[in-house]
Design an enzyme around this catalytic site. Structure first.
Site, short mmCIF file in Angstrom:
data_model
loop_
_atom_site.label_atom_id
_atom_site.label_comp_id
_atom_site.label_asym_id
_atom_site.label_seq_id
_atom_site.Cartn_x
_atom_site.Cartn_y
_atom_site.Cartn_z
N TYR A 9 0.82 -1.17 0.08
CA TYR A 9 0.01 0.08 0.04
C TYR A 9 0.85 1.21 0.03
O TYR A 9 1.87 1.27 0.71
CB TYR A 9 -0.71 -0.05 1.37
CG TYR A 9 -2.18 0.00 0.76
CD1 TYR A 9 -2.69 1.09 0.29
CD2 TYR A 9 -3.12 -1.25 1.08
CE1 TYR A 9 -4.53 1.18 -0.12
CE2 TYR A 9 -4.46 -1.10 0.75
CZ TYR A 9 -5.10 -0.12 0.10
OH TYR A 9 -6.07 0.04 -0.28
N GLU B 18 -0.37 4.81 -0.58
CA GLU B 18 -1.06 5.99 -0.91
C GLU B 18 -0.22 7.48 -0.49
O GLU B 18 0.68 7.45 0.27
CB GLU B 18 -2.43 6.07 0.04
CG GLU B 18 -3.52 5.08 -0.36
CD GLU B 18 -4.35 5.20 0.89
OE1 GLU B 18 -4.23 5.62 1.80
OE2 GLU B 18 -5.52 4.87 0.47
N ASP C 205 -4.84 13.85 -25.40
CA ASP C 205 -5.14 12.45 -24.93
C ASP C 205 -4.32 11.37 -25.99
O ASP C 205 -5.06 11.00 -26.85
CB ASP C 205 -6.55 12.05 -24.76
CG ASP C 205 -6.91 10.41 -24.43
OD1 ASP C 205 -5.89 9.82 -24.61
OD2 ASP C 205 -7.92 10.33 -23.90
N THR D 235 -2.33 5.86 -22.31
CA THR D 235 -2.28 4.47 -21.66
C THR D 235 -0.64 4.06 -22.08
O THR D 235 -0.34 4.11 -22.99
CB THR D 235 -3.53 3.73 -22.16
OG1 THR D 235 -3.31 3.89 -23.64
CG2 THR D 235 -4.63 4.15 -21.72
N LYS E 84 -1.37 0.09 -24.98
CA LYS E 84 -1.50 0.10 -26.33
C LYS E 84 -0.26 0.22 -27.39
O LYS E 84 0.47 -0.71 -27.04
CB LYS E 84 -2.47 1.32 -26.79
CG LYS E 84 -3.85 1.09 -26.09
CD LYS E 84 -4.79 2.37 -26.08
CE LYS E 84 -5.92 2.20 -25.53
NZ LYS E 84 -7.07 3.29 -25.63
N ARG F 177 -1.39 -2.58 -18.51
CA ARG F 177 -2.78 -1.82 -18.53
C ARG F 177 -2.54 -0.74 -17.55
O ARG F 177 -2.13 -0.97 -16.46
CB ARG F 177 -3.86 -2.64 -18.33
CG ARG F 177 -4.14 -4.13 -18.69
CD ARG F 177 -5.49 -4.47 -18.79
NE ARG F 177 -6.41 -3.64 -19.36
CZ ARG F 177 -6.27 -3.52 -20.76
NH1 ARG F 177 -5.49 -4.70 -21.45
NH2 ARG F 177 -7.17 -2.87 -21.39
C1 PLP Z 1 -8.07 3.79 -24.86
C2 PLP Z 1 -8.34 4.97 -24.44
C3 PLP Z 1 -8.37 5.53 -23.24
C4 PLP Z 1 -8.22 4.96 -21.88
O1 PLP Z 1 -8.65 3.84 -21.85
P1 PLP Z 1 -8.70 2.74 -20.56
O2 PLP Z 1 -9.31 1.49 -21.07
O3 PLP Z 1 -9.27 3.43 -19.57
O4 PLP Z 1 -7.03 2.73 -20.29
C5 PLP Z 1 -8.54 7.20 -23.08
N1 PLP Z 1 -8.69 7.80 -24.16
C6 PLP Z 1 -8.56 7.11 -25.37
C7 PLP Z 1 -8.50 8.24 -26.70
C8 PLP Z 1 -8.31 5.92 -25.55
O5 PLP Z 1 -8.24 5.35 -26.61
#
Ligand code: PLP
Length: 412
Positions: free
Chosen positions: A52, A54, A197, A223, A226, A232
């Site tokens: 933990y 935090e 994003d 993220t 990807k 993840r």
């Molecule tokens: C995949 C994605 C996310 C985040 O997805 P999570 O499943 O929450 O990790 C956020 N923004 C965009 C544009 C995405 O394609």
């Protein structure tokens, strides 16, 4: 690592083994997925999951965080170095939480936010009504023009009209370069914050093969699972003067204890992404997506925007009279995985199965696919489109044969 055969929980570990075999024997064109390295898996399965922690390094609510502190500092250091950013946070559980943290850092209930519409390529967390974001603020959406490219004039028009506090750029199913400079200009004209994003294209930006939003966007969320090929999870980048607001927004604002094992795996992933091999990998990802888009066009598919600059493409199936949902299921039957996807001006919409599919090259490139292999897969998809019942068994055999040339899930 845990030896899957040497366990007394047969039920779960038989499923792990089945999943491994499934992943090895199928062609994965899901644009948001990838295959992590063994080192990433090791870090995920490490004893850091027991802790933990935090708070932030040096300022924890729990004792015993000596090595966790070192680890999180290392992850932050690698992340900010990888993208050349001033400050970063590696605690978001996922990309959605990263976006949430930025929203909570700068927005008040009822504020206007301008983002891309879901059908044109946006993400649920960009203000979809079924998502918390759509409930929190008044989202207004821009989209793509007739050719399938972001309509920057429309973005500017909507920005001037609605005076949003925040403009969000970045997408889930947009295959073209995003002009972060243009977005910055528009944000400046109306005094809005800019959030980039980069969930999908983080790996491409890290490799220097897509323009970076660093120093243009006030906040960058992404993220690791990807194109970055990590565990993840999410991350946030920002300037030093925004760092405190972001950190506070994550904790105590909206998350509990960080998933320290995920942070360990993120650190591994960031280091891997700095290596020249990663740039080579991303180069191949781009070549493979281009090959797929070319082949799809040649075979009569309607490719949104006519092609791709990144790792994904969207096929509009409207003219075929088949929904994305149905086509996804058909491909699943021959062990090809894709994602149903709404397209601009979608006549079916998400509730009726959408009119398109999204196809990505990141995962198969990790398996070792080259342009030739990608063209073969698109050919197989076209055969199924033309006559599913007649060609199904033939294509299934072809796909099985093709994937058997790539027996390993892991890159070193
Ligand atoms: C995949 C994605 C996310 C985040 O997805 P999570 O499943 O929450 O990790 C956020 N923004 C965009 C544009 C995405 O394609």
């Amino acid at each position: 690592m845990i030896d899957e055969k040497n366990t007394n929980d047969k039920e779960v570990f038989d499923l792990v083994t089945s999943e491994y075999e499934y992943q090895v024997s199928t062609v994965n064109l899901i644009a948001s997925e990838n295959y992590v390295s063994e080192n990433v898996l090791r870090a995920l399965g490490s004893v850091f999951t027991n802790k933990y922690a935090e708070g932030l390094p040096g300022r924890r609510y729990y004792s015993g965080c000596k090595f966790v502190d070192e680890l999180e500092n290392l992850a932050i250091e690698r992340l900010t170095k990888l993208f050349g950013a001033e400050a970063g946070n590696v605690q978001p559980y996922s990309g959605t939480q990263a976006n949430m943290a930025v929203y909570f850092a700068v927005l008040e209930r009822g504020d206007h936010v301008l983002s891309m519409s879901l059908n044109d390529g946006g993400h649920l967390s960009h203000g979809a009504l079924v998502n918390f974001s759509g409930e929190l603020c008044n989202f207004v959406h821009y989209g793509v023009d007739k050719k399938g490219f972001i309509d920057y004039d429309n973005v500017e028009y909507l920005a001037k009209k609605h005076k949003p506090r925040l403009i969000v750029c970045g997408a889930s199913s947009y295959s073209r370069v995003i002009n972060f400079e243009k977005f910055r200009e528009i944000a400046d004209k109306v005094g809005a914050y800019l959030l980039a994003d980069i969930a999908h294209i983080a790996g491409i930006i890290a490799a220097g093969l897509h323009p970076s939003p660093v120093s243009l966007a006030d906040f960058i969320t992404g993220t690791t699972q990807k194109t970055l090929r990590g565990p993840r999870g999410g991350f946030i980048l920002c300037s030093k003067n925004m760092a405190k607001a972001v950190d506070r927004s994550i904790f105590p604002g909206m998350q509990g204890g960080p998933h320290v094992n995920n942070i360990a795996a993120k650190a591994v992933c960031f280091r891997e992404a700095m290596r020249p091999e990663f740039k080579k990998y991303i180069c191949q990802v781009l070549k493979n997506a281009t090959a797929m888009a070319e082949e799809a066009s040649l075979l009569g598919f309607d490719v949104i925007s006519g092609g791709t600059d990144n790792h994904l493409l969207v096929l509009d199936l409207s003219k075929l009279g088949i929904s994305g949902d149905k086509f996804q299921d058909m491909l699943d039957e021959v062990d090809i995985n894709v994602t149903k996807q709404a397209v601009p001006n979608d006549r079916l919409g998400w509730s009726c199965g959408t009119s398109g599919i999204r196809v990505g090259s990141a995962a198969v490139t990790t398996r070792g696919f080259k342009e030739e292999d990608c063209r073969k897969v698109i050919n197989a998809i076209a055969l199924l489109r033309d006559n599913f019942n007649e060609n199904k068994e033939y294509v299934k055999e072809k796909i099985k044969l093709l994937i058997s040339n790539f027996p390993d899930l892991f890159v070193s």
